[in-house]
Design a protein around this motif. Structure first.
Motif, PDB file in Angstrom:
ATOM      1  N   LEU A   8       0.800  -0.999   0.143  1.00 31.60           N
ATOM      2  CA  LEU A   8      -0.049   0.232   0.310  1.00 31.60           C
ATOM      3  C   LEU A   8       1.170   1.191  -0.267  1.00 31.60           C
ATOM      4  O   LEU A   8       0.518   1.921  -0.751  1.00 31.60           O
ATOM      5  CB  LEU A   8      -1.087   0.224   1.041  1.00 31.60           C
ATOM      6  CG  LEU A   8      -2.125  -1.036   0.938  1.00 31.60           C
ATOM      7  CD1 LEU A   8      -2.659  -0.943   2.475  1.00 31.60           C
ATOM      8  CD2 LEU A   8      -2.686  -1.145  -0.280  1.00 31.60           C
ATOM      9  N   ALA A   9       2.498   0.836   0.263  1.00 31.23           N
ATOM     10  CA  ALA A   9       3.377   2.244   0.847  1.00 31.23           C
ATOM     11  C   ALA A   9       3.941   2.800  -0.674  1.00 31.23           C
ATOM     12  O   ALA A   9       3.807   3.733  -0.909  1.00 31.23           O
ATOM     13  CB  ALA A   9       4.222   2.258   1.598  1.00 31.23           C
ATOM     14  N   ARG A  10       3.561   1.536  -1.449  1.00 34.58           N
ATOM     15  CA  ARG A  10       4.435   1.785  -2.741  1.00 34.58           C
ATOM     16  C   ARG A  10       3.406   2.177  -3.524  1.00 34.58           C
ATOM     17  O   ARG A  10       3.493   2.926  -4.026  1.00 34.58           O
ATOM     18  CB  ARG A  10       4.932   0.309  -3.109  1.00 34.58           C
ATOM     19  CG  ARG A  10       6.198   0.148  -2.860  1.00 34.58           C
ATOM     20  CD  ARG A  10       7.059  -1.416  -3.412  1.00 34.58           C
ATOM     21  NE  ARG A  10       5.984  -2.709  -3.152  1.00 34.58           N
ATOM     22  CZ  ARG A  10       6.600  -3.564  -1.982  1.00 34.58           C
ATOM     23  NH1 ARG A  10       6.750  -3.063  -0.910  1.00 34.58           N
ATOM     24  NH2 ARG A  10       5.594  -4.187  -1.749  1.00 34.58           N
ATOM     25  N   GLN A  11       1.949   1.865  -3.862  1.00 31.08           N
ATOM     26  CA  GLN A  11       1.042   2.692  -4.278  1.00 31.08           C
ATOM     27  C   GLN A  11       0.735   4.437  -4.315  1.00 31.08           C
ATOM     28  O   GLN A  11       0.545   4.684  -4.616  1.00 31.08           O
ATOM     29  CB  GLN A  11       0.039   1.621  -3.866  1.00 31.08           C
ATOM     30  CG  GLN A  11      -0.360   0.601  -4.516  1.00 31.08           C
ATOM     31  CD  GLN A  11      -1.647  -0.833  -4.187  1.00 31.08           C
ATOM     32  OE1 GLN A  11      -2.664   0.087  -3.773  1.00 31.08           O
ATOM     33  NE2 GLN A  11      -1.261  -1.664  -4.006  1.00 31.08           N
ATOM     34  N   ALA A  12       1.138   4.345  -2.944  1.00 32.49           N
ATOM     35  CA  ALA A  12       0.863   5.637  -2.087  1.00 32.49           C
ATOM     36  C   ALA A  12       1.801   6.497  -2.748  1.00 32.49           C
ATOM     37  O   ALA A  12       2.002   7.701  -3.802  1.00 32.49           O
ATOM     38  CB  ALA A  12       0.593   5.811  -0.762  1.00 32.49           C
ATOM     39  N   ALA A  34       0.354  10.488   2.109  1.00 30.90           N
ATOM     40  CA  ALA A  34      -0.721  10.392   3.289  1.00 30.90           C
ATOM     41  C   ALA A  34      -1.829  10.764   2.954  1.00 30.90           C
ATOM     42  O   ALA A  34      -2.432   9.353   4.008  1.00 30.90           O
ATOM     43  CB  ALA A  34       0.184  11.883   4.242  1.00 30.90           C
ATOM     44  N   GLY A  35      -2.452  11.175   2.122  1.00 24.36           N
ATOM     45  CA  GLY A  35      -3.738  10.927   1.840  1.00 24.36           C
ATOM     46  C   GLY A  35      -3.918  10.175   1.007  1.00 24.36           C
ATOM     47  O   GLY A  35      -5.333   9.068   1.311  1.00 24.36           O
ATOM     48  N   LYS A  36      -2.778   8.837   0.138  1.00 21.26           N
ATOM     49  CA  LYS A  36      -3.715   8.028  -0.561  1.00 21.26           C
ATOM     50  C   LYS A  36      -3.148   7.264   0.213  1.00 21.26           C
ATOM     51  O   LYS A  36      -3.983   5.997  -0.065  1.00 21.26           O
ATOM     52  CB  LYS A  36      -2.471   7.973  -1.980  1.00 21.26           C
ATOM     53  CG  LYS A  36      -2.792   6.922  -2.774  1.00 21.26           C
ATOM     54  CD  LYS A  36      -4.151   6.821  -3.144  1.00 21.26           C
ATOM     55  CE  LYS A  36      -5.147   5.848  -4.140  1.00 21.26           C
ATOM     56  NZ  LYS A  36      -5.639   6.519  -5.162  1.00 21.26           N
ATOM     57  N   ASN A  43      -9.732   2.033   2.343  1.00 16.54           N
ATOM     58  CA  ASN A  43     -10.375   0.477   1.574  1.00 16.54           C
ATOM     59  C   ASN A  43      -9.797  -0.162   1.402  1.00 16.54           C
ATOM     60  O   ASN A  43     -11.211  -1.272   1.662  1.00 16.54           O
ATOM     61  CB  ASN A  43     -10.537   1.585   0.340  1.00 16.54           C
ATOM     62  CG  ASN A  43     -10.795   2.356  -0.253  1.00 16.54           C
ATOM     63  OD1 ASN A  43     -11.614   3.057   0.566  1.00 16.54           O
ATOM     64  ND2 ASN A  43     -10.122   3.093  -1.200  1.00 16.54           N
ATOM     65  N   GLU A  44      -8.905  -0.526   2.704  1.00 12.65           N
ATOM     66  CA  GLU A  44      -8.642  -2.169   2.397  1.00 12.65           C
ATOM     67  C   GLU A  44      -9.572  -2.670   3.679  1.00 12.65           C
ATOM     68  O   GLU A  44      -9.724  -3.428   4.023  1.00 12.65           O
ATOM     69  CB  GLU A  44      -7.267  -2.739   2.561  1.00 12.65           C
ATOM     70  CG  GLU A  44      -6.232  -4.044   3.015  1.00 12.65           C
ATOM     71  CD  GLU A  44      -6.323  -4.113   1.762  1.00 12.65           C
ATOM     72  OE1 GLU A  44      -5.866  -5.768   2.341  1.00 12.65           O
ATOM     73  OE2 GLU A  44      -5.867  -4.224   0.479  1.00 12.65           O
ATOM     74  N   CYS A  45      -9.902  -1.929   5.470  1.00  9.13           N
ATOM     75  CA  CYS A  45     -10.349  -2.356   5.808  1.00  9.13           C
ATOM     76  C   CYS A  45     -12.063  -2.660   5.607  1.00  9.13           C
ATOM     77  O   CYS A  45     -12.289  -3.715   5.974  1.00  9.13           O
ATOM     78  CB  CYS A  45     -10.289  -1.132   7.299  1.00  9.13           C
ATOM     79  SG  CYS A  45      -8.539  -0.827   7.734  1.00  9.13           S
ATOM     80  N   ILE A  46     -12.419  -1.164   4.842  1.00 15.20           N
ATOM     81  CA  ILE A  46     -13.407  -1.528   4.863  1.00 15.20           C
ATOM     82  C   ILE A  46     -14.473  -2.682   3.599  1.00 15.20           C
ATOM     83  O   ILE A  46     -14.397  -4.065   3.757  1.00 15.20           O
ATOM     84  CB  ILE A  46     -14.033  -0.927   3.680  1.00 15.20           C
ATOM     85  CG1 ILE A  46     -14.069   0.592   4.720  1.00 15.20           C
ATOM     86  CG2 ILE A  46     -15.415  -1.015   2.626  1.00 15.20           C
ATOM     87  CD1 ILE A  46     -14.581   1.447   3.730  1.00 15.20           C
ATOM     88  N   ALA A  69     -12.001  -4.255  15.246  1.00 10.59           N
ATOM     89  CA  ALA A  69     -10.556  -3.884  15.237  1.00 10.59           C
ATOM     90  C   ALA A  69      -9.208  -4.848  15.120  1.00 10.59           C
ATOM     91  O   ALA A  69      -7.947  -5.209  14.902  1.00 10.59           O
ATOM     92  CB  ALA A  69     -10.860  -3.058  16.718  1.00 10.59           C
ATOM     93  N   VAL A  70     -10.131  -5.591  16.029  1.00  7.49           N
ATOM     94  CA  VAL A  70      -8.763  -6.848  15.705  1.00  7.49           C
ATOM     95  C   VAL A  70      -8.343  -7.544  15.028  1.00  7.49           C
ATOM     96  O   VAL A  70      -7.245  -7.969  14.153  1.00  7.49           O
ATOM     97  CB  VAL A  70      -9.755  -8.134  16.946  1.00  7.49           C
ATOM     98  CG1 VAL A  70      -8.538  -9.747  16.936  1.00  7.49           C
ATOM     99  CG2 VAL A  70      -9.466  -7.439  18.082  1.00  7.49           C
ATOM    100  N   VAL A  71      -9.974  -8.046  13.454  1.00  6.01           N
ATOM    101  CA  VAL A  71      -9.157  -8.003  12.139  1.00  6.01           C
ATOM    102  C   VAL A  71      -8.771  -7.809  11.925  1.00  6.01           C
ATOM    103  O   VAL A  71      -7.867  -7.933  10.992  1.00  6.01           O
ATOM    104  CB  VAL A  71     -10.726  -8.291  11.450  1.00  6.01           C
ATOM    105  CG1 VAL A  71     -10.542  -9.001  10.302  1.00  6.01           C
ATOM    106  CG2 VAL A  71     -11.455  -9.897  12.473  1.00  6.01           C
ATOM    107  N   PHE A  72      -8.783  -6.242  11.503  1.00  7.79           N
ATOM    108  CA  PHE A  72      -7.543  -5.170  11.030  1.00  7.79           C
ATOM    109  C   PHE A  72      -6.292  -5.480  11.687  1.00  7.79           C
ATOM    110  O   PHE A  72      -5.195  -5.668  10.462  1.00  7.79           O
ATOM    111  CB  PHE A  72      -8.579  -3.498  11.539  1.00  7.79           C
ATOM    112  CG  PHE A  72      -9.817  -3.541  10.698  1.00  7.79           C
ATOM    113  CD1 PHE A  72     -10.734  -1.734  11.066  1.00  7.79           C
ATOM    114  CD2 PHE A  72      -9.906  -4.358   9.459  1.00  7.79           C
ATOM    115  CE1 PHE A  72     -12.051  -1.907  10.755  1.00  7.79           C
ATOM    116  CE2 PHE A  72     -11.330  -4.170   9.108  1.00  7.79           C
ATOM    117  CZ  PHE A  72     -12.229  -3.300   9.667  1.00  7.79           C
TER     118      PHE A  72
END
Length: 79
Positions: A8-12, A34-36, A43-46, A69-72
């Motif tokens: 995700l950091a690479r994508q951002a 930071a925003g991306k 989105n990943e959490c959703i 939250a535990v799953v995340f």
């Protein structure tokens, strides 16, 4: 760092530099990143919620949110 977070950091990062390449002010690169990055994590959490319950977020009780939250945290390798 968890492999998924690294991805995700690479994508951002790619998104942030693309904004600069398209003419955005160089000084705003950290803001774009930071925003991306935050957007991608949310989105990943959703998506995790959808996979777990196939239910809209407004239909989830506070107790269930705690369970998510535990799953995340587990998904992103957090303690």
């Amino acid at each position: 760092m968890n492999e998924r977070i690294q991805e995700l950091a690479r994508q951002a990062d790619a998104y942030a530099w693309q904004q600069i390449d398209e003419g955005a002010d160089y000084d705003k690169q950290p803001q774009f990143f930071a925003g991306k990055f935050a957007e991608l994590i949310v989105n990943e959490c959703i998506e995790l919620i959808k996979k777990e319950e196939n239910m809209p977020p407004e239909a989830i009780s506070p107790k269930e949110w705690h369970q998510y939250a535990v799953v995340f945290k587990e998904h992103f390798g957090m303690k």
